[in-house]
Design a protein around this motif. Sequence first.
Motif, PDB file in Angstrom:
ATOM      1  N   ASN A 202      37.131  38.577  35.729  1.00 30.18           N
ATOM      2  CA  ASN A 202      38.229  38.714  36.697  1.00 30.18           C
ATOM      3  C   ASN A 202      38.390  37.424  37.505  1.00 30.18           C
ATOM      4  OD1 ASN A 202      35.865  38.833  38.203  1.00 30.18           O
ATOM      5  ND2 ASN A 202      36.529  40.519  39.487  1.00 30.18           N
ATOM      6  N   LYS A 203      39.349  37.401  38.405  1.00 32.81           N
ATOM      7  CA  LYS A 203      39.521  36.298  39.339  1.00 32.81           C
ATOM      8  C   LYS A 203      39.836  36.881  40.721  1.00 32.81           C
ATOM      9  CE  LYS A 203      38.887  32.579  36.881  1.00 32.81           C
ATOM     10  NZ  LYS A 203      37.788  31.632  37.205  1.00 32.81           N
ATOM     11  N   ARG A 204      39.058  36.453  41.712  1.00 33.78           N
ATOM     12  CA  ARG A 204      39.275  36.946  43.070  1.00 33.78           C
ATOM     13  C   ARG A 204      39.299  35.768  44.040  1.00 33.78           C
ATOM     14  NH1 ARG A 204      39.048  42.517  43.152  1.00 33.78           N
ATOM     15  NH2 ARG A 204      39.205  42.530  45.418  1.00 33.78           N
ATOM     16  N   SER A 205      40.197  35.862  44.998  1.00 38.95           N
ATOM     17  CA  SER A 205      40.264  34.888  46.085  1.00 38.95           C
ATOM     18  C   SER A 205      39.387  35.371  47.232  1.00 38.95           C
ATOM     19  CB  SER A 205      41.703  34.734  46.583  1.00 38.95           C
ATOM     20  OG  SER A 205      42.569  34.283  45.570  1.00 38.95           O
ATOM     21  N   SER A 278      34.205  49.800  41.301  1.00 34.53           N
ATOM     22  CA  SER A 278      34.510  49.156  40.023  1.00 34.53           C
ATOM     23  C   SER A 278      35.690  48.206  40.156  1.00 34.53           C
ATOM     24  CB  SER A 278      34.809  50.220  38.971  1.00 34.53           C
ATOM     25  OG  SER A 278      35.280  49.638  37.780  1.00 34.53           O
ATOM     26  N   GLN A 279      36.714  48.633  40.912  1.00 33.45           N
ATOM     27  CA  GLN A 279      37.889  47.777  41.100  1.00 33.45           C
ATOM     28  C   GLN A 279      37.513  46.477  41.805  1.00 33.45           C
ATOM     29  OE1 GLN A 279      40.939  47.513  40.180  1.00 33.45           O
ATOM     30  NE2 GLN A 279      41.560  45.921  41.610  1.00 33.45           N
ATOM     31  N   ARG A 280      36.645  46.582  42.817  1.00 35.53           N
ATOM     32  CA  ARG A 280      36.256  45.374  43.553  1.00 35.53           C
ATOM     33  C   ARG A 280      35.408  44.442  42.698  1.00 35.53           C
ATOM     34  NH1 ARG A 280      36.153  49.101  47.830  1.00 35.53           N
ATOM     35  NH2 ARG A 280      33.942  49.572  47.553  1.00 35.53           N
ATOM     36  N   LEU A 281      34.576  45.015  41.825  1.00 37.09           N
ATOM     37  CA  LEU A 281      33.695  44.198  41.001  1.00 37.09           C
ATOM     38  C   LEU A 281      34.404  43.626  39.772  1.00 37.09           C
ATOM     39  CD1 LEU A 281      30.429  46.336  41.062  1.00 37.09           C
ATOM     40  CD2 LEU A 281      30.801  44.153  42.216  1.00 37.09           C
ATOM     41  N   CYS A 282      35.304  44.400  39.189  1.00 33.30           N
ATOM     42  CA  CYS A 282      35.905  44.011  37.907  1.00 33.30           C
ATOM     43  C   CYS A 282      37.372  43.625  38.006  1.00 33.30           C
ATOM     44  CB  CYS A 282      35.763  45.151  36.897  1.00 33.30           C
ATOM     45  SG  CYS A 282      34.060  45.640  36.566  1.00 33.30           S
ATOM     46  N   GLY A 283      38.070  44.099  39.037  1.00 35.93           N
ATOM     47  CA  GLY A 283      39.486  43.816  39.162  1.00 35.93           C
ATOM     48  C   GLY A 283      39.750  42.447  39.754  1.00 35.93           C
ATOM     49  N   SER A 284      40.962  41.977  39.575  1.00 39.12           N
ATOM     50  CA  SER A 284      41.368  40.677  40.126  1.00 39.12           C
ATOM     51  C   SER A 284      42.210  40.870  41.386  1.00 39.12           C
ATOM     52  CB  SER A 284      42.187  39.892  39.097  1.00 39.12           C
ATOM     53  OG  SER A 284      41.392  39.517  37.992  1.00 39.12           O
ATOM     54  N   LEU A 285      42.090  39.925  42.290  1.00 37.11           N
ATOM     55  CA  LEU A 285      42.956  39.848  43.461  1.00 37.11           C
ATOM     56  C   LEU A 285      43.024  38.382  43.868  1.00 37.11           C
ATOM     57  CD1 LEU A 285      43.069  42.205  46.561  1.00 37.11           C
ATOM     58  CD2 LEU A 285      43.735  39.799  46.626  1.00 37.11           C
TER      59      LEU A 285
END
Length: 318
Positions: A202-205, A278-285
């Motif tokens: 994923n990619k998170r800011s 799961s969303q925080r670990l695997c999802g992008s934001l």
Amino acid sequence: MTRVLLTGASGFVGSAVQARLLSDPHYSVRSVYRQVPQQSPAHLEAVQVSGIEPDTDWLGPLEHVEVVIHCAARVHVMDEREADSLEAFRRVNVRGTLRLAEQAAEAGVRRFIYLSSIKVNGEGTQPGHPYTADDVPAPLDPYGISKWEAEQALLLLAAKTGMDVVIIRPVLVYGPGVKANFRSMMAWLNRGVPLPLGAITNKRSLVAVDNLVDLVMTCVHNSAAANQVFLVSDDEDLSTTELLRMMARAMGRPARLLPLPMGLLSGFAQLLGKKAISQRLCGSLQVDINKTKVLLGWTPAISVDGALEKTAKDFLEH
């Protein structure tokens, strides 16, 4: 000298803003507390209010104030106990905030800086398709909805009264003293716990608290900030796997990451009722901060590596 009223001074972000203001002799700081601490920093004027409520009287604390930095809020909670959580968020984050802003305008405050949330934009993005400050907001949870409603009310007030409003929507904030999930992550790494997070793409800011505070300070005087919405990040997006490896390196610990496929990890999390985690670990934001950089001439003051080193040092010392 610029006199500033600061709310949320006992919180993670607010305390960092307060420290920055107190370090600069060009500012006079009046910080708001529900309970004034027994020992306050030198040169700080601490005042007590009952809370960020629709009927709070702010006229005394606002006397002679030029700029309000509003960091206080009813924050997103995992274990919500209110029967009507949206109403609870609205009472503080919308009506309480508007009460402060209305009385600020009445008192002659020239600028009101509001710390909002990226949750106004939504809960996640597709990789390579970041949120921008001018996207149509799409908040999904009560906290994000309340922040969006507060933003709208503040901008209407600015148009009506002439008081400048500046809105800043941070992504996840980290730095020395960080709590919650980020601190738990450091604790896992410190103990050498094997984590099934070695294949997350994923990619998170993220935003270091030093960078967020630097932007807040830029917005105090920059005329281009008036009545604008800004997104803020470190301008270096990371996958969960990359973040864990960088954090482990900053802590001087091995990153014991098992390459469990993302689909399998998400499936296990949902079976265990941990879809949000799961969303925080695997999802992008991701966020695009180009407007912030161009309009304000601002760039992040500290690199991700530097910020993680400061965060790790504080964690290991305490």
